[in-house]
Motif scaffolding. Structure first.
Motif, PDB file in Angstrom:
ATOM      1  N   HIS A 192       0.864  -1.176   0.000  1.00 37.69           N
ATOM      2  CA  HIS A 192       0.000   0.000   0.000  1.00 37.69           C
ATOM      3  C   HIS A 192       0.899   1.222   0.000  1.00 37.69           C
ATOM      4  CE1 HIS A 192      -3.796  -2.119   1.255  1.00 37.69           C
ATOM      5  NE2 HIS A 192      -2.887  -3.031   1.562  1.00 37.69           N
ATOM      6  N   ARG A 193       0.925   1.955  -1.076  1.00 33.67           N
ATOM      7  CA  ARG A 193       1.760   3.155  -1.135  1.00 33.67           C
ATOM      8  C   ARG A 193       0.900   4.351  -0.741  1.00 33.67           C
ATOM      9  NH1 ARG A 193       5.651   3.159  -6.375  1.00 33.67           N
ATOM     10  NH2 ARG A 193       6.579   4.826  -5.154  1.00 33.67           N
ATOM     11  N   VAL A 194       1.250   4.918   0.401  1.00 33.18           N
ATOM     12  CA  VAL A 194       0.452   6.022   0.935  1.00 33.18           C
ATOM     13  C   VAL A 194       1.208   7.319   0.723  1.00 33.18           C
ATOM     14  CG1 VAL A 194      -0.487   7.005   3.044  1.00 33.18           C
ATOM     15  CG2 VAL A 194      -0.625   4.542   2.640  1.00 33.18           C
ATOM     16  N   ARG A 195       0.633   8.232  -0.016  1.00 30.57           N
ATOM     17  CA  ARG A 195       1.315   9.505  -0.263  1.00 30.57           C
ATOM     18  C   ARG A 195       0.471  10.693   0.185  1.00 30.57           C
ATOM     19  NH1 ARG A 195       1.165   7.055  -4.951  1.00 30.57           N
ATOM     20  NH2 ARG A 195       2.831   5.629  -5.467  1.00 30.57           N
ATOM     21  N   PHE A 196      -0.552  10.383   1.004  1.00 28.01           N
ATOM     22  CA  PHE A 196      -1.400  11.505   1.415  1.00 28.01           C
ATOM     23  C   PHE A 196      -1.056  12.000   2.811  1.00 28.01           C
ATOM     24  CE2 PHE A 196      -3.805   7.469   1.634  1.00 28.01           C
ATOM     25  CZ  PHE A 196      -3.957   7.359   3.003  1.00 28.01           C
TER      26      PHE A 196
ATOM     27  N   ARG B 237      -0.150  -2.507 -10.794  1.00 28.43           N
ATOM     28  CA  ARG B 237      -0.899  -1.683  -9.858  1.00 28.43           C
ATOM     29  C   ARG B 237      -2.319  -2.243  -9.821  1.00 28.43           C
ATOM     30  NH1 ARG B 237      -0.701   4.753 -10.396  1.00 28.43           N
ATOM     31  NH2 ARG B 237       1.462   4.289  -9.947  1.00 28.43           N
TER      32      ARG B 237
ATOM     33  N   LEU C  36      -8.456  -0.484  -7.371  1.00 32.36           N
ATOM     34  CA  LEU C  36      -8.917  -0.247  -6.006  1.00 32.36           C
ATOM     35  C   LEU C  36     -10.400  -0.591  -5.889  1.00 32.36           C
ATOM     36  CD1 LEU C  36      -7.287   3.119  -4.902  1.00 32.36           C
ATOM     37  CD2 LEU C  36      -6.543   0.791  -4.438  1.00 32.36           C
TER      38      LEU C  36
ATOM     39  N   PRO D  63      -8.929   4.897   0.165  1.00 35.87           N
ATOM     40  CA  PRO D  63      -8.628   5.180   1.566  1.00 35.87           C
ATOM     41  C   PRO D  63      -9.543   6.295   2.064  1.00 35.87           C
ATOM     42  CG  PRO D  63      -6.933   6.088   0.154  1.00 35.87           C
ATOM     43  CD  PRO D  63      -7.836   5.302  -0.732  1.00 35.87           C
TER      44      PRO D  63
ATOM     45  N   ILE E  81       1.849   9.841 -10.346  1.00 36.13           N
ATOM     46  CA  ILE E  81       1.879   9.570  -8.913  1.00 36.13           C
ATOM     47  C   ILE E  81       0.525   9.969  -8.335  1.00 36.13           C
ATOM     48  CG2 ILE E  81       3.019  10.114  -6.742  1.00 36.13           C
ATOM     49  CD1 ILE E  81       5.013   8.884  -8.502  1.00 36.13           C
ATOM     50  N   SER E  82      -0.167   8.975  -7.868  1.00 35.65           N
ATOM     51  CA  SER E  82      -1.432   9.303  -7.226  1.00 35.65           C
ATOM     52  C   SER E  82      -1.218   9.307  -5.726  1.00 35.65           C
ATOM     53  CB  SER E  82      -2.488   8.279  -7.619  1.00 35.65           C
ATOM     54  OG  SER E  82      -2.067   7.009  -7.171  1.00 35.65           O
ATOM     55  N   GLN E  83      -2.216   9.681  -5.016  1.00 37.45           N
ATOM     56  CA  GLN E  83      -2.099   9.770  -3.573  1.00 37.45           C
ATOM     57  C   GLN E  83      -2.028   8.403  -2.913  1.00 37.45           C
ATOM     58  OE1 GLN E  83      -2.675  12.953  -1.299  1.00 37.45           O
ATOM     59  NE2 GLN E  83      -1.326  13.299  -3.015  1.00 37.45           N
ATOM     60  N   TYR E  84      -2.570   7.415  -3.611  1.00 33.66           N
ATOM     61  CA  TYR E  84      -2.651   6.102  -2.994  1.00 33.66           C
ATOM     62  C   TYR E  84      -2.700   5.029  -4.059  1.00 33.66           C
ATOM     63  CZ  TYR E  84      -4.403   2.287  -0.097  1.00 33.66           C
ATOM     64  OH  TYR E  84      -4.560   1.096   0.554  1.00 33.66           O
TER      65      TYR E  84
END
Lengths: 696, 636
Positions: A7-11, A380, A383, A387, B625-628
């Protein structure tokens, strides 16, 4: 070895604040660093620049200047107060109103008996340093205009004060101003603007060096008050100066982000005795204002608006290439109060991952997204659910949040500031979440350096003063104080790491004196102390089945300690005997988290800011000749060839462009990676000063 | 190709009484490559910044004293060294203002030169041939200096070379018309003496120049009769050869001297193939000796020349320093590595040439000495002697082709061609062809197309071996032979190519190698009708090919698109003004113009697309690049 869902979390919108001041204690080799939000961080330069302590900030506090007196740390700020910090309890010890308006600077004499502050009202105030306190002594002659910067002559008899358009030299015993050095204004349009002397340095030979807002570094004769030399170094401001210990070098930080070095050397080879201050080197490691500087024995340390702490080694001081001779950029303080965050293993009801983000002013609770798809490596997944931010909890009061924790069932949430601890009961009911504050808390629970819950959520542990741990029992109805786990002897330093075993029997706590104590929670007493290693532990974890504790230190050493047998495990001994791979030891960020693969007891998961690593204890250890980062090679090999190339350290740097905060294993072979790309942070900084570039 | 760039004046000079004497004693470099240390013939030393053409410092000895050797820069101590009045060594630094106050030391013998080179200690060479390191000399200035040279022997020239921890001092001497080269190796010190071969006229060399290449010292020297010789001495290896060795030489260049002999001239080696010469007349301008020329010694070709009045030259780091009249000029030069290809002009299209590339221009050396490698001491013979050898071979073998009828000649040729020995064949095929051509030219009735074609097909012939062949075939309108020659000769002169063009247009002509510069004047000989016809043909070929670019088969001999375009350009260059005036060329020209226009447009469109395509490429690389996201990774 296998496939993982990541899970790549960038928020996570973490934003460090700018560095405002710095003070280096040459005796203990600790660097104190103040940020704009009032927090203070202590870095240990003898231990791989490890950030060993953080004193959380406060809304009303603004730190302009820091100053060490022996092992005591003082700060002063525009709120007009002088603050001494309690470095054992990570909180201000006391604050003292100076009655001189905003304070711009604080310094001490070399003897450590007096403090001097420069105030907005034009006074230089002297304070006497007492055993437990400081006491106002007297004012020097009051000047018209604020005192921006101060420097004490090493003999203690004189003080140089940087002001608007001038520098004053005071005779300390009489308090009279003895010299008045007029600083020129800038050219052109800035002629009408007052020149601010941002920084002064008073050297043993009565030379005064000043840096000002007209972009000049000037050298003055303090005896006669005459200007010796002017170096115009920038069109903008010279904000900070720092003198090396032997006074042979001065560095100046500018608004352009450069650090300029001046050295006291003979300009020609023939007249070795005729030395003068010569501009020698320019370092550009920052994009914005360099507000704080320290020249230490072998390096120049700088920080400023762009939030990075840069340790720039002076290569001539090194004989050979070593770990210390590399440039070190500390982009993000790894255990800063502003950025700690926790992922929850699973929510007992929904089997969904929860994520807790801690900011200085608030907590955020997120539920991870989900996907039921399967894919090839590199894919990828689509979803199924996005989230979702479940909760935003704003803190009460002025003090910033210093630690927080979420229980593994998702039912309890707790945070602490320096003044209070709050515990909340969370209830998720379908898609609604309700939060109730636990009203009655035990008296003993006033503040905590670290918080954690037992795996069955029946107890909460709070690291308290003097390395003690409070045990709190949690029931549906109340919170009850059970016991204080308190070392009989040893260090009083604060606990910075705490972890419990899954079976609920063990609690391990590490403090910044490198001690790791293991408590037996059933007997509520000390079980053992792990042999003290010379470097601070940066992460630790207890294995869910074997109860072996894996500890990683700031110098990247790795140990596995059997709690039951009270000794290092065979694997750990083997590892120490063979030695860790140089590539592993040369990494420059510490491991910040240790966790275990629930599906495979041989696998330990570690991560630092740039990579995560799965250590498979069943595989052979790599020796120095082995290719350490071998994932690419393994990928290219055939199924049959692979086993002969495997080694225990499996490193994934896929997420290296970003800042990696956490990698945690969820039940179903999935990892959570919280990324904070550097670019996202730099893009939020204000624009740097405009510099003329070609054709612009 | 070597080119001389636009020169500029570094400084003015005081004219000396004797015009043949240089007003400058020497020019040396210091550590900054842009600096030049100029020593004039009397009293002063000046340091110049070359790119700014301005003096940085000047030092003068007192009236009555005289500088007797050019000042040099000591690269180790960063000091300048000069000798005044033969015996006084002066050492000073950049910041010293007065030479009189500088360090002085008087030595016991007359100094000839002080030599200094980067990476080596300065060396003092005395007039009587002794050599000392400057340091050791200055530490004991009064030390006795031995005589190395005999009574009458005089040093004419000297140089020092530092390479691979070896330090050499070379000097040449003259005694009763006999010239000798001394090679002094330092550390350990050995001295080797070589006797230079005497020139027939008995004259001694006018100038010397030494350089180090491939671990050999190369000495280049110029005689008044215009001969430039090169001698080679191994830099390493034999030490301990006793006595005087004869120094073998090879003729590198024979310069045209016009009437009489050269008075003052000098030659400097620029690299292994190029020599700069001053004081020698330009071959195309018969009078006057006031030229600076760069010659290519490999091809004996003159590559560049400027008219100025001068007789000395120094060369440092891509610049020639030449005093002339009242000024010291600096002329930057460039010597590109010359290859046979660039000397021959444009090459055949490689795709076609591969199979035919066995035809090489026979090298004189191969003819004479077989495939023996050219040792450094081997003397390269002149063309004259080669011709003698050829004639000699000819006389021994009386053959039917001299007098016999066509049939007999044909048989002889067949016999010859069927022989296997390639080395031999090369020589005899050439001779035979030459004789056949000569005979055909003499007897108009005699012509043996089949025999000649066979000879050409052996691929041992080339144009320079038998220059008359192609013209002969043209005369006889034997286009088959012409085609064959054009196909197989790598070295057809442009004038002949044009002659072919006048007679017929073929694919073959377009594919002959040429050099633009040489072809252009000959193209101008074509008349308008021929040009128009040729252009029309080219356009036709072009259009044909542009329709089906990919149908060109490898086996078919056809010119490439580039070759066609090149020819069109050349033709237009040569005849544009005439064509513009010619009414019947109008349509053709406008066609060509519209064609060029469309080409330009096409390229600009392609340019636009290129950047778009690059963007596309970039976009593919950076994943959005997305947030999730949830991704699958695999660890091994």
């Amino acid at each position: 070895m296998g496939e993982f869902k990541v899970h790549r979390v960038r928020f996570f919108d973490y934003m460090p604040t700018a560095i405002r001041a710095m003070a280096f204690n040459a005796h203990t080799e600790r660097l104190a660093l103040a940020r704009m939000d009032g927090s203070v961080e202590i870095f240990n330069f003898t231990d791989h620049y490890f950030q060993e302590k953080v004193i959380p900030g406060k809304d009303s506090r603004s730190t302009e200047s820091l100053c060490w007196v022996g092992g005591r740390l003082f700060s002063a700020g525009l709120n007009g107060e002088i603050t001494e910090y309690d470095l054992e309890n990570l909180r201000p010890k006391y604050s003292l109103e100076a009655y001189g308006g905003p304070i711009w600077t604080i310094i001490s004499n070399t003897q450590g008996t007096q403090l001097a502050i420069g105030c907005e009202d034009g006074t230089v105030k002297l304070f006497e340093v007492l055993e437990e306190h400081i006491q106002f002594e007297r004012n020097l002659d009051r000047q018209k205009g604020r005192i921006i910067s101060l420097s004490w002559h090493p003999s203690g008899t004189h003080i140089a004060a940087g002001m608007m358009d001038m520098i004053r030299v005071f005779d300390v015993p009489t308090g009279h101003a003895v010299q008045r050095l007029l600083v020129d204004r800038g050219f052109g349009g800035s002629k009408s603007q007052e020149t601010v002397v941002w920084s002064v340095a008073f050297l043993s030979d009565h030379t005064v060096v000043s840096g000002d807002s007209a972009g000049k570094v000037q050298v003055w004769d303090g005896h006669t008050g005459t200007l010796v030399k002017t170096h115009l170094v920038t069109k903008w401001d010279v904000l900070a100066l720092s003198v090396s210990k032997d006074e042979s070098s001065v560095v100046a930080g500018t608004s352009e982000g450069t650090v300029i070095q001046f050295q006291f050397i003979a300009p020609t080879l023939h007249q070795q005795q005729d030395k003068e201050w010569v501009r020698t080197r320019t370092f550009k490691n920052h994009t914005h204002d360099v507000r704080a500087l320290a020249e230490i024995e072998t390096a120049i340390v700088s920080g400023g608006m762009d939030t990075h702490l840069v340790v720039r080694p002076l290569l001539e001081k090194f004989d050979e290439k070593s770990h210390a001779s590399g440039l070190r950029k500390i982009h993000f303080p790894h255990v800063s109060t502003e950025m700690a965050e926790i992922t929850l293993v699973s929510n007992c009801l929904k089997k969904a991952g929860l994520l807790l983000f801690q900011f200085p002013g608030q907590l955020e609770l997120w539920r991870l997204g989900d996907s039921d798809g399967h894919g090839k490596p590199g894919d990828r997944l689509p979803l199924k659910r996005k989230p979702e931010k479940l909760l935003l909890l704003k803190r009460k009061g002025e003090d910033h949040i210093c630690c927080s924790a979420l229980s593994s069932c998702g039912g309890w949430l707790a945070y602490s500031t320096v003044s209070c601890v709050r515990i909340y009961r969370l209830q998720t009911d379908n898609n609604n979440i309700s939060i109730t504050k636990v009203s009655k808390l035990p008296k003993a629970l006033r503040s905590a350096h670290q918080l954690c819950f037992s795996s069955d959520s029946s107890k909460m542990f709070a690291a308290s003063s003097q390395s003690s741990v409070l045990v709190i029992a949690l029931t549906q109805s109340e919170c009850k104080y059970v016991h204080t786990l308190k070392p009989k002897s040893g260090s009083r330093q604060p606990i910075h790491l705490m972890t419990t075993s899954v079976d609920g029997k063990w609690l391990a706590a590490a403090n910044s004196d490198c001690e790791i104590r293991v408590y037996n929670l059933q007997k509520l007493k000390l079980h053992c102390i792990v042999p003290v290693y010379g470097s601070c532990p940066s992460a630790m974890g207890i294995h869910p089945t074997t109860n072996n504790m894996t500890v990683v230190h700031a110098d990247q050493q790795l140990f596995e300690y059997s709690i039951v047998e009270k000794q290092y495990t065979d694997w750990s001994r083997k590892l120490q005997k063979q030695g860790l791979h140089n590539v592993w030891l040369d990494r420059d960020t510490p491991v910040t988290h240790v966790t275990f693969n629930p599906k495979n007891p041989n696998q330990v998961v570690l991560h630092d800011m740039h990579m995560f690593c799965i250590i498979d204890q069943s595989l052979p250890l790599p020796d120095q000749k082995t290719q350490f980062y071998n994932q690419m090679t393994l990928r290219s090999l055939s199924e049959q060839e692979r086993p002969s190339h495997l080694h225990a350290f499996k490193i994934c740097k896929t997420f290296q462009v970003s800042l990696l905060f956490l990698a945690s294993l969820l039940d179903d072979q999935s990892l959570v990676v919280v990324e904070r790309p550097l670019l996202a942070i730099t893009s939020q900084l204000p624009a740097p000063v405009r510099q003329k570039k070609f054709a612009t | 190709m070597a080119t001389l760039c636009e020169g500029f004046t570094l400084c003015g000079l005081v004219q000396t009484q004797n015009a043949s004497d240089s007003p400058i004693q020497g020019i040396e470099l210091d550590e900054d490559s842009d600096h030049a240390v100029v020593t004039d013939s009397t009293r002063s030393v000046t340091l110049y910044k070359v790119s700014d053409q301005k003096p940085l410092g000047s030092w003068t000895v007192k009236q009555g004293q005289l500088l007797t050797c050019p000042a040099v820069f000591n690269f180790q101590t960063k000091e300048y060294v000069v000798v005044s009045d033969n015996k006084v060594i002066r050492v000073w630094k950049d910041e010293d203002l007065n030479l009189d106050k500088a360090f002085k030391a008087t030595v016991t013998a007359d100094v000839w030169r002080v030599h200094s080179a980067p990476g080596g200690e300065p060396v003092v060479l005395f007039q009587r041939g002794a050599v000392r390191f400057l340091d050791s000399l200055l530490s004991a200035p009064q030390q006795p200096i031995e005589d190395v040279l005999s009574e009458e022997e005089v040093i004419r020239w000297s140089a020092s070379i530092v390479a691979e921890e070896q330090h050499f001092v070379l000097f040449t001497t003259e005694q009763n018309g006999e010239c000798c080269l001394y090679v002094q190796r330092l550390n350990p010190n050995t001295l080797q003496k070589y006797r230079l071969e005497r020139e027939d006229s008995g004259a001694s060399p006018l100038s010397f120049s030494a350089s180090l290449r491939d671990k050999h010292l190369n000495l280049l020297y110029l005689y008044p009769n215009g001969c430039v010789y090169q001698s080679v001495v191994a830099a390493r290896g034999y030490v301990g050869l006793e006595g005087v060795q004869d120094l073998p030489r090879s003729l590198r260049l024979r310069l045209p001297v016009g009437e009489g002999e050269l008075g003052a001239a000098s030659a400097v080696a620029l690299d292994e193939a190029h020599v700069a010469v001053v004081g020698v007349p330009h071959p195309s301008a018969r009078t006057g000796k006031d030229f600076l020329c760069i010659w290519n010694t490999n091809f004996q070709t003159l590559q560049a020349g400027i008219l100025r009045n001068w007789s000395f030259v120094w060369c440092y780091l891509g610049k020639l320093f030449v005093p002339h009249g009242k000024a010291l000029s600096i002329i930057p030069y460039e010597c590109q590595k010359s290859s046979l290809a660039s000397a021959l002009g444009k090459l055949r299209h490689t795709g076609i040439a591969v199979s035919k590339s066995s035809v090489a221009v026979p090298s004189w050396n191969t003819l004479l000495h077989g495939d023996q490698p050219q040792g450094p001491t081997k003397i390269v013979e002149t063309r004259k002697s080669v011709r003698n050898v050829k004639l000699g071979v000819n006389c021994v073998q009386p053959q039917p082709h001299q007098t016999g009828p066509v049939d007999e000649v044909q048989r002889e040729v067949e016999v010859l061609v069927s022989r296997g020995d390639a080395q031999d064949l090369q020589l005899s095929v050439g001779q035979l062809a030459c004789h056949l051509v000569a005979r055909s030219q003499a007897e108009t009735a005699f012509y043996t197309p089949v025999a000649l074609a066979q000879l050409v097909q052996t691929q041992f012939l080339c144009h320079s071996v038998c220059p008359g062949l192609l013209l002969l075939s043209l005369e006889h309108k034997d286009y088959f032979l012409c085609q064959l020659c054009l196909q197989l000769f790598p070295d057809i002169p442009e004038v002949v190519t044009c002659a072919c063009l006048k007679t017929f247009i073929s694919n073959e002509v377009l594919q002959t190698p040429y050099s633009d510069n040489f072809l252009l004047p000959h193209l101008k000989d074509l008349d308008t009708q021929q040009v128009i016809l040729f252009l029309q043909y080219l356009q036709f070929v072009y259009l044909k090919y542009s329709q089906d670019v990919y149908t060109q088969t490898a086996g078919l001999r056809s010119p490439t698109m580039t070759q066609i375009i090149d020819w069109v350009c050349l033709l237009l260059d040569a005849h544009f003004t005439v064509l513009v005036m010619a009414p019947d060329a109008k349509g053709l020209l406008s066609n060509l113009q519209s064609f060029v226009k469309s080409q330009v447009k096409l390229f600009s469109e392609l340019g636009k697309i290129e950047s778009s395509l690059q963007e596309l490429h970039k976009m593919k690389l950076s994943k959005d690049i997305s947030q999730y996201s949830i991704e699958v990774i695999e660890l091994f």
